[in-house]
Design an enzyme around this catalytic site. Structure first.
Site, short mmCIF file in Angstrom:
data_model
loop_
_atom_site.label_atom_id
_atom_site.label_comp_id
_atom_site.label_asym_id
_atom_site.label_seq_id
_atom_site.Cartn_x
_atom_site.Cartn_y
_atom_site.Cartn_z
N GLY A 10 2.69 -8.09 -4.09
CA GLY A 10 1.81 -7.46 -3.11
C GLY A 10 0.59 -6.87 -3.80
N GLU A 102 8.28 -5.49 -9.99
CA GLU A 102 9.57 -5.94 -10.53
C GLU A 102 9.73 -7.46 -10.52
OE1 GLU A 102 11.75 -4.91 -6.28
OE2 GLU A 102 12.94 -5.38 -8.04
N ILE A 125 2.65 -0.30 -5.17
CA ILE A 125 2.33 0.94 -4.45
C ILE A 125 3.60 1.74 -4.20
CG2 ILE A 125 0.20 0.14 -3.35
CD1 ILE A 125 1.86 0.12 -0.74
N ASP A 126 4.76 1.07 -4.21
CA ASP A 126 6.01 1.77 -3.93
C ASP A 126 6.39 2.77 -5.04
OD1 ASP A 126 6.14 0.25 -1.69
OD2 ASP A 126 7.92 -0.90 -2.25
N ARG A 170 10.13 0.03 0.12
CA ARG A 170 11.24 -0.90 0.37
C ARG A 170 12.57 -0.30 -0.05
NH1 ARG A 170 9.49 -6.18 -2.49
NH2 ARG A 170 8.78 -7.27 -0.64
N GLU A 221 9.90 2.47 5.59
CA GLU A 221 10.31 1.21 6.23
C GLU A 221 11.71 0.79 5.77
OE1 GLU A 221 7.69 -1.91 4.81
OE2 GLU A 221 8.09 -1.36 2.73
#
Ligand code: F6P
Length: 348
Positions: A10, A102, A125-126, A170, A221
């Site tokens: 992403g 990852e 961004i996570d 996530r 989410e």
């Protein structure tokens, strides 16, 4: 040396500052840089572009990636690894700098083990990648989500409503927690702690009994719903689609809608939901992400110049260091439990 660069997974704000720094430093140190377009897809299909001073001019403040990106998994493609190695050879690439999370760096680990000289740059961004304190893009996403929560506050208050806002994350609740604390969210729900709808409703009810007429719920989410009446450490996702990407990740989304309906049904408070989605990944990087991306890019280029391969650049405290790239695989960096405890004090 001829250095290959690609961005995979992403996109996120801060990728262009990394690319710019790698190119500017590498040119200064006497090297040449070639970009592969669309992540691992570009290297598989030999789709490349030269990266010189001109190509990286004026990109520092721009979101996204001038190299484009994809979630292509070369190990799911026939003879994938062999094709990558052949194209590296064909282009005379001496060293590779993959920039990714990852999945992208998981491929980099395998290539490194197959003998490719590379240095990884962590991105997501996570902020859930092992081996680094922060990844660029995260701070921008947090600021976008915080601003959205600020805006939701005024409308929730005017209408005496509950507003449920769904943010990205996530497997880990970093964006949710930071944006929730910065934006004054009343209930913060993260994937690391499966939630119970009954409990969420009880908290909102207590807050309203204490004189408040509106509430803001911030939910990842990837937050999981625990089995009704008990805290099940596994829980299950709320999914709006069963589709999976090339790395086997389900497409998340939909938890805010379901939760908002439950809150309204159970409490009778008018409730709305908002899904921030890819807005969090778009637009200009914050100053923090531009600086972090630049520092990562500089260090990656220096490592290549010094012939130090099989490394990943990393932020530890306020220092840019590098670690063995093999150390990142497998685990997810979950939200620090001490941070989670902070949110509990503001729960109602
Ligand atoms: O991995 C970063 C991330 O933004 C996650 O937070 C989100 O679940 C996912 O990517 C969305 O992926 P896509 O852009 O493929 O829809």
């Amino acid at each position: 040396m001829k250095i290959g660069v690609l961005t995979g997974g992403g996109d996120c704000p801060g990728l262009n500052p990394v690319i710019r720094a790698i190119v500017r430093v590498s040119l200064k140190l006497g090297h040449e840089v070639l970009g592969f377009r669309g992540g691992w897809r570009g290297l598989l299909e030999n789709d490349s572009m030269p990266l010189g001073r001109e190509e990286v001019s004026g990109i520092l403040h721009r979101g996204g990636t001038i190299l484009r990106t994809s979630r292509t998994n070369p190990y799911k493609v026939e003879n994938g690894e062999q094709r990558l190695l052949e194209n590296l050879e064909k282009n005379g690439i001496d060293a590779l700098i993959p920039i990714g999370g990852e999945d992208t760096l998981g491929v980099a680990v395998k290539l490194s083990q197959a003998g490719v000289k590379l240095v990884g740059v962590p991105k997501t961004i996570d902020n859930d990648l092992m081996g680094t304190d922060f990844t660029f893009g995260f701070d921008t996403a947090v600021n976008i989500a915080m601003e959205a929560i600020d805006r939701l506050h005024t409308t929730a208050e005017s209408h005496d409503r509950v507003l449920v806002v769904e943010v990205m994350g996530r497997h880990a609740g970093w964006i949710t927690w930071y944006a929730g604390i910065a934006g004054g969210g009343d209930v913060i729900l993260v994937p690391e702690h499966p939630f119970n709808v009954e409990d969420v409703c009880a908290r909102i009810k207590r807050r309203h009994q204490n004189g408040k007429d509106f509430s803001i719920v911030v939910v990842s989410e990837g937050a999981k719903v625990a089995t009704e009446g008990e805290y099940d450490e596994d829980g299950s996702y709320v999914l709006s689609s069963m589709k999976k990407d090339a790395f086997g990740h389900v497409m998340l989304g939909g938890v805010a809608k379901v939760l908002a309906e439950e809150i309204e049904d159970r409490l009778g408070f008018e409730t709305r939901h908002t899904v921030l989605g890819h807005i969090q990944r778009g637009g200009s990087p914050t100053a923090f992400d531009r600086v972090l991306g630049t520092r990562y890019g500089v260090h990656a280029a220096e490592l290549v110049h010094e012939g130090k391969f099989g490394r990943m650049v990393s932020l530890q405290g306020n220092r840019i260091v590098d670690i063995d790239i093999n150390d990142i695989s497998g685990a997810i960096k979950e939200l620090d439990p001490d941070l989670y405890k902070v949110a509990e004090y503001f729960a109602d």
